[in-house]
Design a protein around this motif. Structure first.
Motif, PDB file in Angstrom:
ATOM      1  N   TYR A  14      19.663  51.089  -1.263  1.00 15.39           N
ATOM      2  CA  TYR A  14      19.959  50.373  -0.020  1.00 15.39           C
ATOM      3  C   TYR A  14      21.288  49.629  -0.142  1.00 15.39           C
ATOM      4  CZ  TYR A  14      19.480  47.120   3.888  1.00 15.39           C
ATOM      5  OH  TYR A  14      19.708  46.405   5.028  1.00 15.39           O
ATOM      6  N   GLN A  15      21.477  48.890  -1.237  1.00 12.96           N
ATOM      7  CA  GLN A  15      22.721  48.129  -1.437  1.00 12.96           C
ATOM      8  C   GLN A  15      23.910  49.078  -1.601  1.00 12.96           C
ATOM      9  OE1 GLN A  15      22.144  45.419  -4.706  1.00 12.96           O
ATOM     10  NE2 GLN A  15      20.609  44.212  -3.615  1.00 12.96           N
ATOM     11  N   TRP A  16      23.666  50.221  -2.259  1.00 14.19           N
ATOM     12  CA  TRP A  16      24.738  51.201  -2.425  1.00 14.19           C
ATOM     13  C   TRP A  16      25.208  51.716  -1.067  1.00 14.19           C
ATOM     14  CZ3 TRP A  16      24.241  56.492  -1.108  1.00 14.19           C
ATOM     15  CH2 TRP A  16      25.337  57.292  -1.457  1.00 14.19           C
ATOM     16  N   ARG A  17      24.248  52.060  -0.212  1.00 11.59           N
ATOM     17  CA  ARG A  17      24.603  52.569   1.115  1.00 11.59           C
ATOM     18  C   ARG A  17      25.346  51.497   1.913  1.00 11.59           C
ATOM     19  NH1 ARG A  17      23.049  56.442   5.120  1.00 11.59           N
ATOM     20  NH2 ARG A  17      21.782  57.596   3.633  1.00 11.59           N
ATOM     21  N   GLU A  18      24.875  50.266   1.805  1.00 10.06           N
ATOM     22  CA  GLU A  18      25.537  49.153   2.502  1.00 10.06           C
ATOM     23  C   GLU A  18      26.995  49.034   2.073  1.00 10.06           C
ATOM     24  OE1 GLU A  18      23.066  45.226   3.943  1.00 10.06           O
ATOM     25  OE2 GLU A  18      23.382  45.537   1.805  1.00 10.06           O
ATOM     26  N   LEU A  19      27.221  49.097   0.759  1.00 16.52           N
ATOM     27  CA  LEU A  19      28.578  48.987   0.221  1.00 16.52           C
ATOM     28  C   LEU A  19      29.460  50.116   0.736  1.00 16.52           C
ATOM     29  CD1 LEU A  19      30.555  47.630  -1.861  1.00 16.52           C
ATOM     30  CD2 LEU A  19      29.747  49.343  -3.498  1.00 16.52           C
ATOM     31  N   GLY A  33      33.551  52.210   5.199  1.00 16.81           N
ATOM     32  CA  GLY A  33      33.773  53.287   6.158  1.00 16.81           C
ATOM     33  C   GLY A  33      33.365  54.649   5.637  1.00 16.81           C
ATOM     34  N   ILE A  34      32.667  54.682   4.498  1.00 17.04           N
ATOM     35  CA  ILE A  34      32.194  55.941   3.921  1.00 17.04           C
ATOM     36  C   ILE A  34      30.716  56.074   4.241  1.00 17.04           C
ATOM     37  CG2 ILE A  34      31.911  57.279   1.812  1.00 17.04           C
ATOM     38  CD1 ILE A  34      34.803  56.796   2.697  1.00 17.04           C
ATOM     39  N   ILE A  35      30.350  57.120   4.961  1.00 18.85           N
ATOM     40  CA  ILE A  35      28.988  57.274   5.445  1.00 18.85           C
ATOM     41  C   ILE A  35      28.247  58.328   4.620  1.00 18.85           C
ATOM     42  CG2 ILE A  35      27.552  57.699   7.461  1.00 18.85           C
ATOM     43  CD1 ILE A  35      29.474  55.280   7.643  1.00 18.85           C
ATOM     44  N   PRO A  36      27.240  57.910   3.838  1.00 15.42           N
ATOM     45  CA  PRO A  36      26.441  58.878   3.082  1.00 15.42           C
ATOM     46  C   PRO A  36      25.643  59.773   4.027  1.00 15.42           C
ATOM     47  CG  PRO A  36      26.180  56.650   2.206  1.00 15.42           C
ATOM     48  CD  PRO A  36      26.881  56.531   3.532  1.00 15.42           C
ATOM     49  N   ASP A  37      24.921  60.690   3.462  1.00 15.76           N
ATOM     50  CA  ASP A  37      24.097  61.626   4.233  1.00 15.76           C
ATOM     51  C   ASP A  37      23.183  60.860   5.179  1.00 15.76           C
ATOM     52  OD1 ASP A  37      22.393  63.600   5.117  1.00 15.76           O
ATOM     53  OD2 ASP A  37      21.183  63.580   3.294  1.00 15.76           O
ATOM     54  N   ASN A  38      23.279  61.166   6.461  1.00 14.26           N
ATOM     55  CA  ASN A  38      22.495  60.460   7.477  1.00 14.26           C
ATOM     56  C   ASN A  38      21.255  61.220   7.916  1.00 14.26           C
ATOM     57  OD1 ASN A  38      23.868  58.104   7.664  1.00 14.26           O
ATOM     58  ND2 ASN A  38      25.226  58.768   9.297  1.00 14.26           N
ATOM     59  N   ILE A  91      12.908  59.629  12.742  1.00  8.69           N
ATOM     60  CA  ILE A  91      14.182  58.962  12.993  1.00  8.69           C
ATOM     61  C   ILE A  91      15.019  59.016  11.719  1.00  8.69           C
ATOM     62  CG2 ILE A  91      15.301  56.760  13.516  1.00  8.69           C
ATOM     63  CD1 ILE A  91      12.921  56.010  15.196  1.00  8.69           C
ATOM     64  N   THR A  92      16.269  59.453  11.842  1.00  6.33           N
ATOM     65  CA  THR A  92      17.202  59.491  10.719  1.00  6.33           C
ATOM     66  C   THR A  92      18.288  58.443  10.935  1.00  6.33           C
ATOM     67  OG1 THR A  92      18.740  61.066  11.710  1.00  6.33           O
ATOM     68  CG2 THR A  92      16.822  61.982  10.556  1.00  6.33           C
ATOM     69  N   MET A  93      19.138  58.262   9.921  1.00  7.08           N
ATOM     70  CA  MET A  93      20.251  57.330  10.073  1.00  7.08           C
ATOM     71  C   MET A  93      21.199  57.789  11.177  1.00  7.08           C
ATOM     72  SD  MET A  93      20.226  54.546   8.482  1.00  7.08           S
ATOM     73  CE  MET A  93      21.922  54.158   8.857  1.00  7.08           C
TER      74      MET A  93
END
Length: 440
Positions: A231-236, A241-246, A280-282
């Protein structure tokens, strides 16, 4: 000088011709590498009669025991009384083994020097490429001075393959430079970003060496702590502006309205009206600003089968139920934050085993008493208990539980050493939701 060298060489050749001294000289070599001088105590275990006599002839000692003991100094002093004297024991050892004798301390110093030079070369290369102050060179400088921000990761790779480590550092440094040039309003998928830098879309995935190093580089230039979980990794990453797999981050939902912009999203309105669950996905969460449940309570379960059973068997469908499928993914935490913003009562139920209780405990630690634990008391454990034994490794996880109720339940689990599962208390879960429906 040449006379002494001849003595050293002749001495070494003599001992090389006497195979009985092989073990002795190997131990002398080790001691010199450790101390850098004739020091230390040498032991030859299970020495033969020939070894005892040979070593005794040099040291002037008589050995009777099977294991013989003598000091390096005694052996060196004995050599100075032979026909080869005077000799330099270091030179004798080098002649004997045919290589330069370097102490472990000297080797460590040389290794440290190589590591420093490796990092300095990378830092200087980044400085030369950038006219302005380079964030990549700042990152390398911080690694040099503080031994942080990925230092251990990069040095480990350097020890395996210096050339590949250089490429790794270059790619991560280039990434940091690119991130500092991206506007906060711009977004770039992680796979696209990675492919642009390295040609490999998975290069900066979270668990890769490059991914871990990139995170530490970002934390260096942004003065942030290294993320402790996904969760913290995705937040960072999203902050940069880098969006991981949604897509793979998903949540099963029943009875929840989602507002996008000023209007309620028609797709989720349709699912609510049809009384059907959805996923529901990101990607779906983009632009969602508000949520509204059916009823006044939101229930969360860990298991998909439990989720399906409860939906199928509720007499009145006027309820909201979420399914996390184990660990709370980013989409679940983001959606849950919106639920809590609406000041709704949230009830969470998971398996009563080390992993399930750990998930519930971390959820409570993150969101506090806004999260009510549902059917996870000692009494519920007695009803949900199974025949599956919990191993010692699992039991140790219970030591890290903080929630007051879960701590009490953990004591029972430690005594029984058996897992408790939601599937064994389906009727109780269903009754709780039915009562909530009646009151709403």
């Amino acid at each position: 000088m040449s006379s002494n060298r001849n003595n050293d060489q002749a001495c070494a050749e003599y001992f090389k011709s006497q195979k009985i001294y092989q073990r002795c000289f190997r131990e002398l070599w080790k001691k010199w590498r450790s101390y850098g001088k004739p020091a230390g105590r040498i032991t030859l275990k299970h020495a033969s009669d020939e070894e005892r006599r040979a070593v005794g002839g040099i040291t002037g000692k008589v050995f009777y025991e099977e294991d013989i003991h003598f000091t390096f100094a005694e052996f060196e002093q004995g050599l100075q009384k032979t026909r080869f004297a005077p000799v330099d024991i270091k030179k004798v050892l080098e002649e004997y083994f045919g290589e330069e004798l370097v102490t472990k301390q000297d080797q460590k110093k040389e290794a440290r020097k190589q590591k420093e030079n490796f990092l300095k070369d990378i830092r200087d290369a980044f400085r030369e490429k950038s006219e302005a102050e380079s964030v990549a060179s700042e990152w390398i400088e911080q690694m040099l001075s503080m031994k942080k921000y990925g230092y251990q990761i990069l040095i480990r790779e350097f020890e395996k393959d210096p050339d590949q480590a250089g490429v790794l550092a270059e790619y991560v440094g280039n990434s940091l430079e690119k991130l500092c040039g991206i506007s906060n309003t711009e977004e770039c998928p992680l796979a696209v970003f990675a492919a642009e830098i390295s040609g490999n879309p998975h290069y900066f995935d979270r668990e890769t060496t490059a991914g871990m190093l990139l995170v530490r580089g970002i934390c260096c230039i942004r003065r942030r702590e290294v993320p402790e979980n996904a969760y913290q990794w995705r937040e960072l990453m999203e902050t940069e502006g880098i969006i991981p797999d949604n897509v793979s981050s998903l949540l099963h939902v029943y009875g929840l309205r989602l507002k996008k912009g000023a209007a309620w999203h028609p797709a989720y309105e349709a699912f609510c009206e049809a009384g059907e669950p959805c996923v529901i996905t990101m990607e779906n969460m983009k632009g969602i600003t508000e949520v509204q449940p059916l009823g006044k309570k939101v229930f969360i379960v860990e298991n998909e089968m439990v989720f399906s059973y409860l939906i199928d068997n509720l007499p009145d469908k006027n309820c909201t139920l979420l399914c996390t499928s184990g660990q709370l993914r980013f989409v679940a935490q983001k959606l849950l934050s919106l639920v809590l913003e609406a000041e709704l009562d949230v009830y969470y139920s998971g398996d009563i085993d080390p992993d399930g209780m750990g998930i519930a405990d971390r959820l409570w630690q993150k969101f506090g008493d806004k999260i009510h634990l549902w059917r996870m008391s000692p009494e519920d454990y007695e009803k949900s208990i199974s025949g599956e034994h919990i191993e010692e490794k699992g039991l140790t996880k219970l030591l890290h539980i903080h929630h007051p109720l879960l701590k009490k339940t953990a004591e029972y689990v430690k005594q029984k050493q058996l897992s408790g599962y939601q599937e064994n208390i389906l009727k109780e879960l269903l009754a709780d939701m039915a009562k909530a429906d009646e009151r709403s």
